[in-house]
Design a protein around this motif. Structure first.
Motif, PDB file in Angstrom:
ATOM      1  N   THR A   1      -0.842   5.263  -4.910  1.00 39.74           N
ATOM      2  CA  THR A   1      -1.655   6.476  -4.454  1.00 39.74           C
ATOM      3  C   THR A   1      -2.946   6.188  -3.813  1.00 39.74           C
ATOM      4  O   THR A   1      -3.131   5.101  -3.967  1.00 39.74           O
ATOM      5  CB  THR A   1      -1.989   7.453  -5.825  1.00 39.74           C
ATOM      6  OG1 THR A   1      -2.836   6.515  -6.712  1.00 39.74           O
ATOM      7  CG2 THR A   1      -0.764   7.863  -6.812  1.00 39.74           C
ATOM      8  N   ASP A   2      -3.262   7.043  -3.341  1.00 36.44           N
ATOM      9  CA  ASP A   2      -4.962   6.826  -2.495  1.00 36.44           C
ATOM     10  C   ASP A   2      -5.904   6.307  -3.361  1.00 36.44           C
ATOM     11  O   ASP A   2      -6.988   5.718  -2.859  1.00 36.44           O
ATOM     12  CB  ASP A   2      -5.188   8.114  -1.625  1.00 36.44           C
ATOM     13  CG  ASP A   2      -4.261   8.293  -0.455  1.00 36.44           C
ATOM     14  OD1 ASP A   2      -3.781   7.379   0.036  1.00 36.44           O
ATOM     15  OD2 ASP A   2      -4.377   9.607   0.202  1.00 36.44           O
ATOM     16  N   ASP A   3      -5.885   6.918  -4.638  1.00 36.49           N
ATOM     17  CA  ASP A   3      -7.062   6.675  -5.500  1.00 36.49           C
ATOM     18  C   ASP A   3      -6.594   5.556  -6.559  1.00 36.49           C
ATOM     19  O   ASP A   3      -7.020   5.621  -7.518  1.00 36.49           O
ATOM     20  CB  ASP A   3      -7.447   8.181  -6.141  1.00 36.49           C
ATOM     21  CG  ASP A   3      -6.500   8.795  -7.000  1.00 36.49           C
ATOM     22  OD1 ASP A   3      -5.241   8.204  -6.830  1.00 36.49           O
ATOM     23  OD2 ASP A   3      -6.562   9.435  -7.719  1.00 36.49           O
ATOM     24  N   VAL A   4      -5.707   4.753  -6.262  1.00 37.32           N
ATOM     25  CA  VAL A   4      -4.991   3.807  -7.105  1.00 37.32           C
ATOM     26  C   VAL A   4      -6.211   2.952  -7.750  1.00 37.32           C
ATOM     27  O   VAL A   4      -7.228   2.484  -7.167  1.00 37.32           O
ATOM     28  CB  VAL A   4      -4.123   2.836  -6.508  1.00 37.32           C
ATOM     29  CG1 VAL A   4      -4.768   1.828  -5.287  1.00 37.32           C
ATOM     30  CG2 VAL A   4      -3.432   1.836  -7.476  1.00 37.32           C
TER      31      VAL A   4
ATOM     32  N   ASP B   1      -6.642  -3.212  -1.050  1.00 37.23           N
ATOM     33  CA  ASP B   1      -6.195  -4.068   0.008  1.00 37.23           C
ATOM     34  C   ASP B   1      -6.872  -5.327   0.281  1.00 37.23           C
ATOM     35  O   ASP B   1      -6.383  -6.504   0.392  1.00 37.23           O
ATOM     36  CB  ASP B   1      -6.334  -3.214   1.466  1.00 37.23           C
ATOM     37  CG  ASP B   1      -5.578  -3.972   2.810  1.00 37.23           C
ATOM     38  OD1 ASP B   1      -4.486  -4.693   2.200  1.00 37.23           O
ATOM     39  OD2 ASP B   1      -6.108  -3.746   3.600  1.00 37.23           O
TER      40      ASP B   1
ATOM     41  N   LEU C   1       0.868  -1.252   0.068  1.00 42.35           N
ATOM     42  CA  LEU C   1       0.128   0.034   0.061  1.00 42.35           C
ATOM     43  C   LEU C   1       0.683   1.335   0.115  1.00 42.35           C
ATOM     44  O   LEU C   1       0.402   2.328  -0.468  1.00 42.35           O
ATOM     45  CB  LEU C   1      -1.016   0.070   1.229  1.00 42.35           C
ATOM     46  CG  LEU C   1      -1.994  -1.184   1.084  1.00 42.35           C
ATOM     47  CD1 LEU C   1      -2.829  -1.253   2.408  1.00 42.35           C
ATOM     48  CD2 LEU C   1      -3.134  -1.068   0.051  1.00 42.35           C
TER      49      LEU C   1
ATOM     50  N   ALA D   1      -0.238   4.629  -9.674  1.00 46.63           N
ATOM     51  CA  ALA D   1      -1.577   5.310  -9.712  1.00 46.63           C
ATOM     52  C   ALA D   1      -2.445   4.261 -10.379  1.00 46.63           C
ATOM     53  O   ALA D   1      -3.890   4.417 -10.085  1.00 46.63           O
ATOM     54  CB  ALA D   1      -1.602   6.753 -10.327  1.00 46.63           C
TER      55      ALA D   1
ATOM     56  N   THR E   1     -10.850   0.259  -6.821  1.00 44.04           N
ATOM     57  CA  THR E   1     -10.439   1.663  -6.783  1.00 44.04           C
ATOM     58  C   THR E   1     -10.151   2.155  -5.405  1.00 44.04           C
ATOM     59  O   THR E   1     -11.033   1.826  -4.707  1.00 44.04           O
ATOM     60  CB  THR E   1     -11.721   2.449  -7.562  1.00 44.04           C
ATOM     61  OG1 THR E   1     -11.865   2.019  -9.029  1.00 44.04           O
ATOM     62  CG2 THR E   1     -11.372   3.956  -7.507  1.00 44.04           C
ATOM     63  N   GLY E   2      -9.062   2.731  -5.166  1.00 43.78           N
ATOM     64  CA  GLY E   2      -8.900   3.116  -3.910  1.00 43.78           C
ATOM     65  C   GLY E   2      -7.972   2.015  -3.032  1.00 43.78           C
ATOM     66  O   GLY E   2      -7.984   0.903  -3.379  1.00 43.78           O
ATOM     67  N   LYS E   3      -7.280   2.601  -2.013  1.00 46.62           N
ATOM     68  CA  LYS E   3      -6.330   1.632  -1.302  1.00 46.62           C
ATOM     69  C   LYS E   3      -7.296   0.611  -0.579  1.00 46.62           C
ATOM     70  O   LYS E   3      -6.511  -0.361  -0.461  1.00 46.62           O
ATOM     71  CB  LYS E   3      -5.450   2.499  -0.378  1.00 46.62           C
ATOM     72  CG  LYS E   3      -4.397   3.042  -1.125  1.00 46.62           C
ATOM     73  CD  LYS E   3      -3.388   3.519   0.012  1.00 46.62           C
ATOM     74  CE  LYS E   3      -2.308   4.229  -0.625  1.00 46.62           C
ATOM     75  NZ  LYS E   3      -1.288   4.664   0.527  1.00 46.62           N
ATOM     76  N   THR E   4      -8.305   0.850  -0.131  1.00 48.11           N
ATOM     77  CA  THR E   4      -9.184  -0.034   0.728  1.00 48.11           C
ATOM     78  C   THR E   4      -9.604  -1.204  -0.167  1.00 48.11           C
ATOM     79  O   THR E   4      -9.338  -2.306   0.216  1.00 48.11           O
ATOM     80  CB  THR E   4     -10.516   0.745   1.233  1.00 48.11           C
ATOM     81  OG1 THR E   4      -9.943   1.824   2.061  1.00 48.11           O
ATOM     82  CG2 THR E   4     -11.165  -0.217   2.079  1.00 48.11           C
TER      83      THR E   4
END
Length: 116
Positions: free
Chosen positions: A28-31, A48, A24, A106, A42-45
């Motif tokens: 980027t946060d919005d990967v 993950d 992580l 990204a 979409t996004g790190k959550t």
């Protein structure tokens, strides 16, 4: 190796160890992660949640055989070994295309093909 190639190597090292924070930290946060033919996160959550997909067991063996770079893009090709809960071990070839923004990954486009 370039800074981008170093970050991609860190990403793969994280996957080999199922080390979520390590992976992580490269993103980027919005990967966006597009696993073509399977799923898009979409996004790190969401990303993950796919690192250790419940359909799989253990950490994958990943052999990155080639790395190419052009501007903000790093392309890797290789082979791996994974295991599903339902069917056990399987071999696969992969191609991952990493698009960078501000020094982080990204977008990841993953193409995975089962091998005999």
């Amino acid at each position: 190796m370039t800074a981008q190639q170093d970050l991609v190597a860190e990403y793969f090292a994280g996957f080999r160890a199922s080390d979520h924070p390590r992976i992580l930290a490269t993103l980027t946060d919005d990967v966006d992660w597009v696993i073509h033919g399977h799923r898009t996160t979409t996004g790190k959550t969401e990303f993950d949640g796919e690192i250790e997909n419940p359909a799989f067991t253990g950490s994958p063996e990943l052999d990155v055989q080639r790395v190419y770079e052009d501007g903000p893009v790093v392309i890797t090709l290789g082979e791996g070994l994974g295991a599903t809960v339902e069917h056990g071990p399987f071999r696969f070839a992969f191609n991952d295309t990493f698009t960078f923004r501000d020094g982080l990954i990204a977008r990841v486009d993953s193409y995975v093909v089962p091998l005999p």
